[in-house]
Design a protein around this motif. Structure first.
Motif, PDB file in Angstrom:
ATOM      1  N   GLU A 113       0.835  -1.205   0.000  1.00 26.86           N
ATOM      2  CA  GLU A 113       0.000   0.000   0.000  1.00 26.86           C
ATOM      3  C   GLU A 113       0.870   1.255   0.000  1.00 26.86           C
ATOM      4  O   GLU A 113       0.619   2.209  -0.746  1.00 26.86           O
ATOM      5  N   LEU A 114       1.886   1.247   0.864  1.00 22.07           N
ATOM      6  CA  LEU A 114       2.785   2.396   0.970  1.00 22.07           C
ATOM      7  C   LEU A 114       3.500   2.661  -0.358  1.00 22.07           C
ATOM      8  O   LEU A 114       3.570   3.807  -0.825  1.00 22.07           O
ATOM      9  N   VAL A 115       4.026   1.611  -0.967  1.00 24.51           N
ATOM     10  CA  VAL A 115       4.763   1.752  -2.220  1.00 24.51           C
ATOM     11  C   VAL A 115       3.849   2.275  -3.328  1.00 24.51           C
ATOM     12  O   VAL A 115       4.217   3.169  -4.090  1.00 24.51           O
ATOM     13  N   SER A 116       2.633   1.737  -3.406  1.00 24.94           N
ATOM     14  CA  SER A 116       1.685   2.182  -4.435  1.00 24.94           C
ATOM     15  C   SER A 116       1.348   3.659  -4.269  1.00 24.94           C
ATOM     16  O   SER A 116       1.301   4.409  -5.254  1.00 24.94           O
ATOM     17  N   SER A 117       1.127   4.092  -3.017  1.00 25.64           N
ATOM     18  CA  SER A 117       0.829   5.506  -2.765  1.00 25.64           C
ATOM     19  C   SER A 117       2.014   6.387  -3.142  1.00 25.64           C
ATOM     20  O   SER A 117       1.846   7.449  -3.756  1.00 25.64           O
ATOM     21  N   ALA A 118       3.227   5.949  -2.784  1.00 25.67           N
ATOM     22  CA  ALA A 118       4.427   6.743  -3.073  1.00 25.67           C
ATOM     23  C   ALA A 118       4.640   6.886  -4.579  1.00 25.67           C
ATOM     24  O   ALA A 118       4.990   7.964  -5.066  1.00 25.67           O
ATOM     25  N   LEU A 119       4.405   5.810  -5.318  1.00 23.59           N
ATOM     26  CA  LEU A 119       4.651   5.858  -6.766  1.00 23.59           C
ATOM     27  C   LEU A 119       3.625   6.723  -7.484  1.00 23.59           C
ATOM     28  O   LEU A 119       3.895   7.235  -8.573  1.00 23.59           O
ATOM     29  N   ARG A 120       2.452   6.904  -6.889  1.00 22.14           N
ATOM     30  CA  ARG A 120       1.470   7.813  -7.504  1.00 22.14           C
ATOM     31  C   ARG A 120       1.980   9.241  -7.495  1.00 22.14           C
ATOM     32  O   ARG A 120       1.587  10.063  -8.316  1.00 22.14           O
TER      33      ARG A 120
END
Length: 457
Positions: A113-120
């Protein structure tokens, strides 16, 4: 399709391997380093879209890396890996500019979840933030408002809890919405709640939800505010009004990133960005024992001050014209403009109620003014009741027989009188609004406003 690259910095080979495998399965290329020196070398040769770093490294602290990236590659989100339960370290990293944190042992679902949010953040929506000083919801050209817009853009790139401090009516919720809209959670829900408006006996159910049959009146399952904001932003307005018992439960929900609905036996994970605000002095309330210190430090990771309207008088004319255009659109009337003396009078006013007070003043002036120009005298600044309110009150007082016995809802009572008068005028003129307005002694615009306000259209 864009291929992202992430830098992983950790001196434990097992953790490095776990992170590398997880990110590779997400389609992300990885670079790895065991210490700060290795990380700096890789950053000089590459421009990854994300950095994951342990807090404790052989040659320094992960916070040093966060600060270096903030200075040299500020568009790169950095997430830190902290020891379990070490909330102080996590908060310190957020204050240094980290995007978010994850605790050891690393929970893979939370990591993804954290990685997906950061990549956005690496693939920003051009409609959300193009890097320029677009006003968005925060209108104004003053230095104070430009600074505030710049701060909201920076804070939107983080997941750190933000405490928004400002006087009543200054626009704290607008600031919270801008942080949400400019960040990676913009596609999720923005849930705003006034903490002072929820009865204390319903507060736990409103925040955390409940199971059907858990108490009298619980006729169906309810998600609650935290779960409604899952994947988005939860804005707690007037957070100082929370009772102490609820503060304890709120702190646990924030720390555990999970809620337990009333009547349930298990906790449900939630992923939210927390923003909060109040016009009160929270630090003083902490000293007085009316607000928990641990909760204060948890929600006040970053403080953002919203300037009062009297400190940015150069914005008043712009705000006023925008408000008048909006009012005209809402009531389907031609827009009115302010005369120079009206603008001068507004700039001289202290505005204890800030932008909300400006809106009320202009709405009243718009409805009472017959001309397309609003002058200083039309603003009625310094009067307690508006002319229309005074007329209704005098009508009621002049005929005591109309006033019901005992306690009354004055606002509702005056509205009922106003409704009856308008209905009679419309019936007498066969629903000709222009003639009805003339019969009532008000402008056509004022009648249109009242019809809409009273739901009589």
């Amino acid at each position: 399709m864009t291929t992202h690259t992430a830098l992983i910095v950790d001196d434990e080979p097992d953790i490095r391997d776990l992170l590398e495998i997880t990110l590779t399965r997400m389609g992300i290329k990885t670079l790895t380093a065991a210490d700060l020196a290795g990380a700096y070398k890789l950053l000089e040769q590459n421009t990854p879209q994300l950095c994951l770093t342990d807090m404790n490294l052989p040659d320094g602290s992960g916070i040093e890396l966060v600060q270096w990236i903030q200075k040299n590659q500020p568009s790169m989100p950095v997430a830190v890996i902290t020891a379990y339960g070490n909330m102080d370290t996590a908060i310190e990293s957020l204050k240094a500019g980290a995007f978010d944190f994850v605790s050891k042992p690393v929970e893979l679902s939370r990591l993804r979840e954290l990685v997906s949010s950061a990549l956005r953040l690496s693939d920003p929506d051009p409609d959300i933030d193009n890097g320029t000083d677009e006003p968005g919801l925060l209108l104004g050209n003053s230095t104070q408002i430009k600074t505030l817009r710049n701060q909201t853009r920076k804070l939107a790139r983080s997941q750190a809890p933000v405490f928004i401090n400002g006087e009543s009516g200054s626009g704290k919720e607008l600031v919270a919405r801008m942080i949400h809209l400019q960040g990676p959670r913009s596609k999720g829900s923005f849930v705003a709640v006034n903490c002072g408006a929820i009865p204390s006996e319903l507060m736990e159910s409103e925040f955390f939800g409940h199971k059907k049959g858990s108490f009298t009146g619980a006729v169906e399952n309810k998600d609650g505010l935290f779960r409604s904001a899952n994947g988005g932003t939860l804005f707690l307005d007037e957070v100082a009004d929370l009772p102490l018992a609820m503060q304890v439960k709120l702190l646990r929900a924030i720390q555990e990133k999970a809620v337990r609905p009333v009547g349930d036996t298990k906790e449900i994970p939630v992923d939210i960005r927390l923003l909060s605000a109040t016009h009160k002095n929270l630090a003083e309330l902490v000293q007085e024992g009316r607000f928990r210190q641990d909760l204060f430090y948890r929600i006040n990771v970053i403080e953002l001050a919203v300037p009062p309207l009297r400190e940015r008088t150069d914005d008043i004319a712009l705000l006023a014209n925008h408000i008048l255009e909006r009012i005209a659109h809402e009531y389907e009337c031609a827009a009115a403009t302010l005369t120079k003396d009206a603008v001068t009078r507004l700039k001289e006013h202290n505005f204890p109620g800030n932008v909300r007070e400006l809106e009320n003043i202009l709405e009243r002036a718009f409805t009472l003014c017959d001309a397309e120009k609003i002058s200083a005298s039309d603003l009625h600044l310094g009067n307690g009741l508006g002319t229309d309110d005074a007329r209704c009150a005098i009508t009621a007082i002049a005929n005591p027989a109309l006033v019901p016995e005992g306690n009354i809802d004055l606002e509702g009572y005056l509205e009922s009188i106003e409704r009856q008068a308008i209905e009679k005028a419309l019936e007498a003129t066969r629903w000709n609004k222009t003639a009805a307005a003339k019969r009532l002694g008000i402008s056509f615009r004022a009648l249109r406003y009242r019809l809409k306000k009273l739901g009589m259209e």
